[in-house]
Design a protein around this motif. Structure first.
Motif, mmCIF file in Angstrom:
data_model
loop_
_atom_site.group_PDB
_atom_site.id
_atom_site.type_symbol
_atom_site.label_atom_id
_atom_site.label_comp_id
_atom_site.label_asym_id
_atom_site.label_seq_id
_atom_site.Cartn_x
_atom_site.Cartn_y
_atom_site.Cartn_z
ATOM 1 N N ALA A 57 0.828 -1.204 0.000
ATOM 2 C CA ALA A 57 0.000 0.000 0.000
ATOM 3 C C ALA A 57 0.865 1.258 0.000
ATOM 4 O O ALA A 57 0.573 2.229 -0.715
ATOM 5 C CB ALA A 57 -0.927 -0.005 1.211
ATOM 6 N N ILE A 58 1.935 1.239 0.778
ATOM 7 C CA ILE A 58 2.847 2.389 0.845
ATOM 8 C C ILE A 58 3.581 2.561 -0.483
ATOM 9 O O ILE A 58 3.680 3.663 -1.026
ATOM 10 C CB ILE A 58 3.841 2.202 2.009
ATOM 11 C CG1 ILE A 58 3.112 2.302 3.349
ATOM 12 C CG2 ILE A 58 4.973 3.221 1.930
ATOM 13 C CD1 ILE A 58 3.927 1.804 4.537
ATOM 14 N N ILE A 59 4.088 1.465 -1.016
ATOM 15 C CA ILE A 59 4.812 1.521 -2.294
ATOM 16 C C ILE A 59 3.918 2.069 -3.399
ATOM 17 O O ILE A 59 4.360 2.838 -4.262
ATOM 18 C CB ILE A 59 5.326 0.116 -2.678
ATOM 19 C CG1 ILE A 59 6.448 -0.318 -1.749
ATOM 20 C CG2 ILE A 59 5.805 0.077 -4.135
ATOM 21 C CD1 ILE A 59 6.817 -1.784 -1.881
ATOM 22 N N ALA A 70 6.796 -3.887 -9.536
ATOM 23 C CA ALA A 70 8.234 -4.088 -9.762
ATOM 24 C C ALA A 70 9.034 -3.757 -8.503
ATOM 25 O O ALA A 70 9.951 -4.500 -8.118
ATOM 26 C CB ALA A 70 8.695 -3.228 -10.935
ATOM 27 N N ILE A 71 8.712 -2.646 -7.852
ATOM 28 C CA ILE A 71 9.423 -2.259 -6.631
ATOM 29 C C ILE A 71 9.148 -3.261 -5.510
ATOM 30 O O ILE A 71 10.062 -3.649 -4.769
ATOM 31 C CB ILE A 71 9.009 -0.841 -6.199
ATOM 32 C CG1 ILE A 71 9.514 0.178 -7.216
ATOM 33 C CG2 ILE A 71 9.555 -0.516 -4.805
ATOM 34 C CD1 ILE A 71 8.996 1.589 -6.999
ATOM 35 N N HIS A 72 7.908 -3.705 -5.403
ATOM 36 C CA HIS A 72 7.568 -4.679 -4.356
ATOM 37 C C HIS A 72 8.353 -5.972 -4.553
ATOM 38 O O HIS A 72 8.878 -6.539 -3.582
ATOM 39 C CB HIS A 72 6.069 -4.968 -4.382
ATOM 40 C CG HIS A 72 5.623 -5.888 -3.285
ATOM 41 N ND1 HIS A 72 5.581 -7.256 -3.437
ATOM 42 C CD2 HIS A 72 5.232 -5.645 -2.006
ATOM 43 C CE1 HIS A 72 5.174 -7.809 -2.318
ATOM 44 N NE2 HIS A 72 4.949 -6.853 -1.436
ATOM 45 N N HIS A 73 8.448 -6.437 -5.783
ATOM 46 C CA HIS A 73 9.208 -7.663 -6.046
ATOM 47 C C HIS A 73 10.677 -7.481 -5.680
ATOM 48 O O HIS A 73 11.302 -8.390 -5.104
ATOM 49 C CB HIS A 73 9.073 -8.061 -7.516
ATOM 50 C CG HIS A 73 7.732 -8.641 -7.870
ATOM 51 N ND1 HIS A 73 6.942 -9.309 -6.964
ATOM 52 C CD2 HIS A 73 7.045 -8.658 -9.050
ATOM 53 C CE1 HIS A 73 5.836 -9.719 -7.544
ATOM 54 N NE2 HIS A 73 5.865 -9.327 -8.809
ATOM 55 N N ARG A 74 11.237 -6.309 -5.993
ATOM 56 C CA ARG A 74 12.637 -6.053 -5.631
ATOM 57 C C ARG A 74 12.796 -6.008 -4.118
ATOM 58 O O ARG A 74 13.797 -6.499 -3.576
ATOM 59 C CB ARG A 74 13.116 -4.739 -6.263
ATOM 60 C CG ARG A 74 13.266 -4.793 -7.776
ATOM 61 C CD ARG A 74 14.184 -3.691 -8.290
ATOM 62 N NE ARG A 74 13.650 -2.351 -8.026
ATOM 63 C CZ ARG A 74 12.853 -1.678 -8.869
ATOM 64 N NH1 ARG A 74 12.474 -2.248 -10.022
ATOM 65 N NH2 ARG A 74 12.438 -0.472 -8.579
ATOM 66 N N LEU A 75 11.815 -5.444 -3.441
ATOM 67 C CA LEU A 75 11.876 -5.377 -1.982
ATOM 68 C C LEU A 75 11.845 -6.777 -1.376
ATOM 69 O O LEU A 75 12.658 -7.106 -0.497
ATOM 70 C CB LEU A 75 10.697 -4.560 -1.448
ATOM 71 C CG LEU A 75 10.543 -4.524 0.079
ATOM 72 C CD1 LEU A 75 11.720 -3.812 0.715
ATOM 73 C CD2 LEU A 75 9.230 -3.852 0.472
ATOM 74 N N VAL A 76 10.931 -7.607 -1.844
ATOM 75 C CA VAL A 76 10.821 -8.973 -1.320
ATOM 76 C C VAL A 76 12.122 -9.738 -1.571
ATOM 77 O O VAL A 76 12.618 -10.452 -0.685
ATOM 78 C CB VAL A 76 9.624 -9.704 -1.953
ATOM 79 C CG1 VAL A 76 9.634 -11.184 -1.579
ATOM 80 C CG2 VAL A 76 8.313 -9.061 -1.507
ATOM 81 N N GLU A 77 12.675 -9.574 -2.752
ATOM 82 C CA GLU A 77 13.941 -10.249 -3.067
ATOM 83 C C GLU A 77 15.061 -9.758 -2.150
ATOM 84 O O GLU A 77 15.854 -10.561 -1.633
ATOM 85 C CB GLU A 77 14.309 -10.005 -4.527
ATOM 86 C CG GLU A 77 15.580 -10.724 -4.963
ATOM 87 C CD GLU A 77 15.901 -10.504 -6.429
ATOM 88 O OE1 GLU A 77 16.890 -11.105 -6.918
ATOM 89 O OE2 GLU A 77 15.169 -9.734 -7.096
ATOM 90 N N ARG A 78 15.114 -8.435 -1.945
ATOM 91 C CA ARG A 78 16.155 -7.849 -1.087
ATOM 92 C C ARG A 78 16.024 -8.336 0.349
ATOM 93 O O ARG A 78 17.036 -8.516 1.056
ATOM 94 C CB ARG A 78 16.056 -6.321 -1.141
ATOM 95 C CG ARG A 78 16.984 -5.577 -0.168
ATOM 96 C CD ARG A 78 18.453 -5.845 -0.499
ATOM 97 N NE ARG A 78 19.322 -5.138 0.399
ATOM 98 C CZ ARG A 78 19.633 -5.540 1.632
ATOM 99 N NH1 ARG A 78 19.108 -6.681 2.109
ATOM 100 N NH2 ARG A 78 20.452 -4.832 2.391
ATOM 101 N N LEU A 79 14.795 -8.609 0.784
ATOM 102 C CA LEU A 79 14.575 -9.040 2.163
ATOM 103 C C LEU A 79 14.598 -10.552 2.321
ATOM 104 O O LEU A 79 14.251 -11.076 3.386
ATOM 105 C CB LEU A 79 13.235 -8.488 2.666
ATOM 106 C CG LEU A 79 13.135 -6.963 2.760
ATOM 107 C CD1 LEU A 79 11.749 -6.554 3.240
ATOM 108 C CD2 LEU A 79 14.209 -6.392 3.673
ATOM 109 N N GLY A 80 14.982 -11.255 1.279
ATOM 110 C CA GLY A 80 15.148 -12.698 1.399
ATOM 111 C C GLY A 80 13.882 -13.504 1.250
ATOM 112 O O GLY A 80 13.800 -14.633 1.736
ATOM 113 N N GLY A 81 12.853 -12.923 0.605
ATOM 114 C CA GLY A 81 11.671 -13.706 0.287
ATOM 115 C C GLY A 81 10.403 -13.328 1.009
ATOM 116 O O GLY A 81 9.315 -13.785 0.642
#
Length: 221
Positions: A57-59, A70-81
C-alpha cells in the motif's frame, strides 16, 4: 463489486437485506445488485501478512500498478523472500531506497516495521476498529485513509466507511440527485443509516459508480 448471489455468506445476506430495506436512495441499487463480497480485492502481489499489505500500500502511492509491483518484487527479493519487521529493520532505510522506495516511503515502512508487534494477527483480532485506527494513525506517514483501508481490505471489518474517497462521494451525489459534490463531512453524516454495514455500503457505492460511470476520478484502491 462482486455479486455473490446464492453463494452469499450469512453476513453478506444480512447486509444486503438491511441496506436494501432502508427508505434510502442506495436501497434500490442494493436490491438490484443483491448480496456482494464487500472485502474482495485482487492485489497484484502475494500478501502474506499485515506488514506486507502495508508495504505494498505504501509503495503504491502515486505510482502505476506496474511500477509498484516491480518495486515490491525487488523489496521482497532484497529481504530474502518475505517482508517481516525484523528483516525490514535489519535492512535499514538505505536498502529500502535502493530498491526504489522514496525517502518518505522508506521511512514510513521502517517505522511501521519497528512497531510490527501492533500488526500481530492475534493482537489485531482483539482490537476494536477505533483502537486499530488510533494505533495506525499515530504512526508517521500513515493517516485515516491507510487505517480505514486496512480495516476494510485486510481485516474485513463490516462497518468501515471511506468518506474521503472521491468515488464514494460521487456515487452518493448521483444517487441522491444532488446538484453539487458533497464533502467528506457530509458523506460521513450521510452514512449513519448504513451502520453496522458501512463497509458494504462503501462497496455498493463503488460498484454503482463503476457500473454507471466507468470513468471515475476517485481512488478506490
Amino acid at each position: 463489486m462482486t455479486r455473490t448471489g446464492k453463494r452469499a455468506t450469512e453476513e453478506q445476506r444480512a447486509a444486503a437485506e438491511y441496506l436494501g430495506s432502508l427508505d434510502d436512495s442506495l436501497a434500490r441499487w442494493v436490491r438490484s445488485a443483491g448480496p456482494i463480497d464487500a472485502y474482495e480485492t485482487h492485489p497484484p502481489v502475494e500478501v502474506r501478512g499485515p506488514l506486507e499489505w502495508f508495504a505494498f500500500a505504501i509503495i503504491s502511492r502515486q505510482l502505476s500498478r506496474a511500477s509498484a509491483v516491480a518495486i515490491h518484487h525487488r523489496l521482497v527479493e532484497r529481504l530474502g523472500g518475505s517482508v517481516t519487521g525484523e528483516r525490514v529493520v535489519s535492512a535499514g532505510a538505505q536498502a529500502l531506497r535502493d530498491v526504489g522506495l522514496s525517502h518518505q516511503k522508506a521511512e514510513t515502512l521502517l517505522v511501521l516495521a519497528q512497531h510490527d508487534g501492533l500488526l500481530d494477527p492475534g493482537v489485531l483480532a482483539t482490537m476494536t476498529d477505533i483502537e486499530v485506527r488510533a494505533e495506525v494513525e499515530a504512526l508517521p506517514g500513515l493517516g485515516p485513509s491507510s487505517a480505514q483501508r486496512f480495516l476494510l481490505h485486510y481485516l474485513h471489518r463490516p462497518d468501515v466507511f471511506l468518506a474521503n474517497d472521491l468515488t464514494v462521494r460521487e456515487a452518493i451525489t448521483a444517487l441522491d440527485q444532488l446538484d453539487h459534490a458533497i464533502t467528506p463531512k457530509v458523506a460521513e453524516r450521510r452514512s449513519e443509516p448504513w451502520r453496522p454495514y458501512r463497509s458494504y455500503a462503501t462497496s455498493y457505492l463503488w460498484g454503482y459508480a463503476w457500473e454507471h460511470y466507468p470513468v471515475v476520478s476517485g481512488d478506490s484502491g
